[in-house]
Design an enzyme around this catalytic site. Structure first.
Site, PDB file in Angstrom:
ATOM      1  N   HIS A  22       0.863  -1.194   0.000  1.00  0.00           N
ATOM      2  CA  HIS A  22       0.000   0.000   0.000  1.00  0.00           C
ATOM      3  C   HIS A  22       0.892   1.234   0.000  1.00  0.00           C
ATOM      4  CE1 HIS A  22      -3.684  -2.283   1.113  1.00  0.00           C
ATOM      5  NE2 HIS A  22      -2.830  -3.069   1.729  1.00  0.00           N
ATOM      6  N   THR A 102      -3.038   1.731  -4.096  1.00  0.00           N
ATOM      7  CA  THR A 102      -3.418   2.887  -3.290  1.00  0.00           C
ATOM      8  C   THR A 102      -4.884   3.236  -3.497  1.00  0.00           C
ATOM      9  OG1 THR A 102      -2.696   5.085  -2.559  1.00  0.00           O
ATOM     10  CG2 THR A 102      -2.811   4.742  -4.941  1.00  0.00           C
ATOM     11  N   GLU A 200      -9.028 -11.538   6.703  1.00  0.00           N
ATOM     12  CA  GLU A 200      -8.057 -10.931   7.622  1.00  0.00           C
ATOM     13  C   GLU A 200      -8.584 -11.069   9.055  1.00  0.00           C
ATOM     14  OE1 GLU A 200      -7.073  -6.995   6.306  1.00  0.00           O
ATOM     15  OE2 GLU A 200      -5.328  -6.869   7.613  1.00  0.00           O
ATOM     16  N   ASP A 281       3.054  -5.563   2.577  1.00  0.00           N
ATOM     17  CA  ASP A 281       1.811  -4.898   3.003  1.00  0.00           C
ATOM     18  C   ASP A 281       2.052  -3.400   3.244  1.00  0.00           C
ATOM     19  OD1 ASP A 281      -0.893  -4.942   3.357  1.00  0.00           O
ATOM     20  OD2 ASP A 281      -0.875  -5.781   5.375  1.00  0.00           O
ATOM     21  N   ASP A 282       2.665  -3.061   4.397  1.00  0.00           N
ATOM     22  CA  ASP A 282       2.906  -1.656   4.766  1.00  0.00           C
ATOM     23  C   ASP A 282       4.310  -1.538   5.347  1.00  0.00           C
ATOM     24  OD1 ASP A 282       0.083  -0.556   4.407  1.00  0.00           O
ATOM     25  OD2 ASP A 282      -0.294  -2.203   5.775  1.00  0.00           O
TER      26      ASP A 282
HETATM   27  P1  IMP Z   1      -3.268   3.985   0.716  1.00  0.00           P
HETATM   28  O1  IMP Z   1      -4.373   3.200   0.064  1.00  0.00           O
HETATM   29  O2  IMP Z   1      -2.102   4.242  -0.198  1.00  0.00           O
HETATM   30  O3  IMP Z   1      -3.775   5.247   1.353  1.00  0.00           O
HETATM   31  O4  IMP Z   1      -2.644   3.046   1.854  1.00  0.00           O
HETATM   32  C1  IMP Z   1      -3.156   2.977   3.166  1.00  0.00           C
HETATM   33  C2  IMP Z   1      -4.477   2.240   3.169  1.00  0.00           C
HETATM   34  O5  IMP Z   1      -4.284   0.870   2.795  1.00  0.00           O
HETATM   35  C3  IMP Z   1      -5.133   2.155   4.538  1.00  0.00           C
HETATM   36  O6  IMP Z   1      -5.892   3.305   4.816  1.00  0.00           O
HETATM   37  C4  IMP Z   1      -6.001   0.905   4.421  1.00  0.00           C
HETATM   38  O7  IMP Z   1      -7.230   1.208   3.828  1.00  0.00           O
HETATM   39  C5  IMP Z   1      -5.222   0.036   3.460  1.00  0.00           C
HETATM   40  N1  IMP Z   1      -4.496  -1.032   4.179  1.00  0.00           N
HETATM   41  C6  IMP Z   1      -3.209  -1.054   4.532  1.00  0.00           C
HETATM   42  N2  IMP Z   1      -2.918  -2.212   5.176  1.00  0.00           N
HETATM   43  C7  IMP Z   1      -4.048  -2.926   5.197  1.00  0.00           C
HETATM   44  C8  IMP Z   1      -4.383  -4.219   5.713  1.00  0.00           C
HETATM   45  O8  IMP Z   1      -3.577  -4.967   6.292  1.00  0.00           O
HETATM   46  N3  IMP Z   1      -5.670  -4.597   5.579  1.00  0.00           N
HETATM   47  C9  IMP Z   1      -6.596  -3.845   4.954  1.00  0.00           C
HETATM   48  N4  IMP Z   1      -6.308  -2.639   4.458  1.00  0.00           N
HETATM   49  C10 IMP Z   1      -5.052  -2.182   4.571  1.00  0.00           C
HETATM   50 ZN    ZN Z   2      -2.945  -5.013   2.616  1.00  0.00          ZN
END
Ligand code: IMP
Ligand code: ZN
Length: 342
Positions: A22, A102, A200, A281-282
């Site tokens: 993400h 994203t 999850e 993931d992150d």
């Molecule tokens: P973005 O989509 O680039 O803003 O990345 C952050 C977003 O990814 C978060 O606000 C979540 O919606 C999503 N996200 C990140 N990690 C997870 C996860 O482990 N499960 C579900 N959603 C996730």
């Molecule tokens: Zn994820």
């Protein structure tokens, strides 16, 4: 038996494929700093992260952490720069193919289309030594109208950038919202690949719905096997469908949906020769890298160097790259193997 350092060096050196990252979750402290976050704010963010992961209900709390990253990417320039920096960090970790995902966001001076344009531009300007594709996420916490608007924007932008925008993702806090089959069918009908965060948390009926939808990949897949809180019918269905799993070891352990690395459900995939890829993931939130994740998988599941190479090689097939790109990636890995594994 090699030690942790040797194992990490091998994983770092291996050309890698990342399928589940993400954008805003991948912002490291150094990227946040480059985006203008003060040292104080970054320290506060790191402290908060530690506090969240020390709590009982940390999955729930984890989603509050993204707000901090979102504050630093609330305009087009910052979104563009964040994308470029994230791609460059993956490249520095020797990732040769990246699928970045994203959620298109509207802010005061930025539409969802502007957001997507900024990410695409960031990807285009960081192409040196890495192939990057974009997956656009639908947040499960958003209402139907917002999700439909996002899907319209995604489909429109996929037509404009068909070689970069490859798919859609379903993400967000798994304790809220529900899977909307027709929304993702619309994506599929418009030539987008579909990957869905699935199981999850325990949610048997949604797992059943998602597996019957037959997405191209699923993320996490924790509560499917009965031994890990899932249900027999779900696991039987999964084994019939055989959908590649995006496995995020540290994310699951830190969010507390998995007890520890050794007890991770990945072992069922390894034991049953089911398809999976290893992902971060992150990486910003969890303080990790793809090399570290590979080294952890190697350590806890006693994988040989050849096995780790093969997992990476097979991951190419689960990617949303074109056939030509897949061929190129496989050639890189085959050459690397000849030089490094014999
Ligand atoms: P973005 O989509 O680039 O803003 O990345 C952050 C977003 O990814 C978060 O606000 C979540 O919606 C999503 N996200 C990140 N990690 C997870 C996860 O482990 N499960 C579900 N959603 C996730
Ligand atoms: Zn994820």
């Amino acid at each position: 038996m090699e030690n942790d350092e040797e194992s990490y060096n091998f994983c770092k050196n291996l050309p890698k494929i990342e399928l589940h990252a993400h954008l805003n979750g991948s912002l490291s402290a150094s990227i946040l700093q480059k985006l203008g976050c003060s040292s104080e704010d970054i320290l506060g963010y790191q402290k908060l992260t530690q506090q969240v992961f020390a709590q009982e209900k940390r999955l729930q709390e984890c989603f509050s952490l993204f707000k901090i990253a979102h504050n630093s990417t609330n305009n087009r320039k910052a979104v563009y720069e964040a994308t470029k920096y994230v791609v460059e960090e993956f490249r520095a970790d020797n990732v040769i193919y990246l699928e970045l995902r994203t959620t298109p966001r509207r802010e005061e001076n930025m539409t969802k289309i502007d957001y997507i344009e900024a990410v695409v531009k960031g990807i285009q300007d960081a192409q040196e030594g890495i192939i990057t594709k974009l997956l656009l996420s639908i947040d499960r916490g958003h209402d139907l109208k917002t999700s439909e608007e996002s899907m319209d924007a995604i489909i429109k932008m996929k037509k404009k950038y068909p070689s970069i925008i490859k798919g859609v993702d379903f993400c967000g806090n798994p304790n809220v919202g529900s899977f909307n089959c027709s929304l993702f069918k619309q994506a599929r009908d418009n030539g987008l690949f579909v990957t869905l965060h699935c199981a999850e948390v325990k949610n048997n009926s949604e797992v059943d719905q998602i597996l019957r939808f037959e997405p191209d990949r699923i993320g996490h897949g924790t509560f499917i096997h009965p031994k890990y809180g899932g249900f027999q019918e779900g696991w039987t269905l999964y084994k019939q469908k055989i959908i590649p799993l995006e496995c995020c070891l540290t994310s699951n352990v830190l969010c507390g949906t998995v007890q520890c690395y050794k007890e991770h459900h990945l072992q069922e995939w390894i034991k049953n020769s089911l398809p999976f890829s290893l992902c971060t993931d992150d990486k910003g939130v969890f303080g990790i890298s793809l090399s570290k994740e590979l080294a952890l998988a190697k350590k806890y599941f006693e994988l040989s160097r050849e096995h780790l190479w093969k997992i990476t090689y097979d991951t190419v097939d689960y990617s949303f790259a074109s056939n030509e790109e897949k061929k190129t990636l496989k050639e890189i890995l085959e050459k690397w193997k000849l030089k490094n594994l014999f």
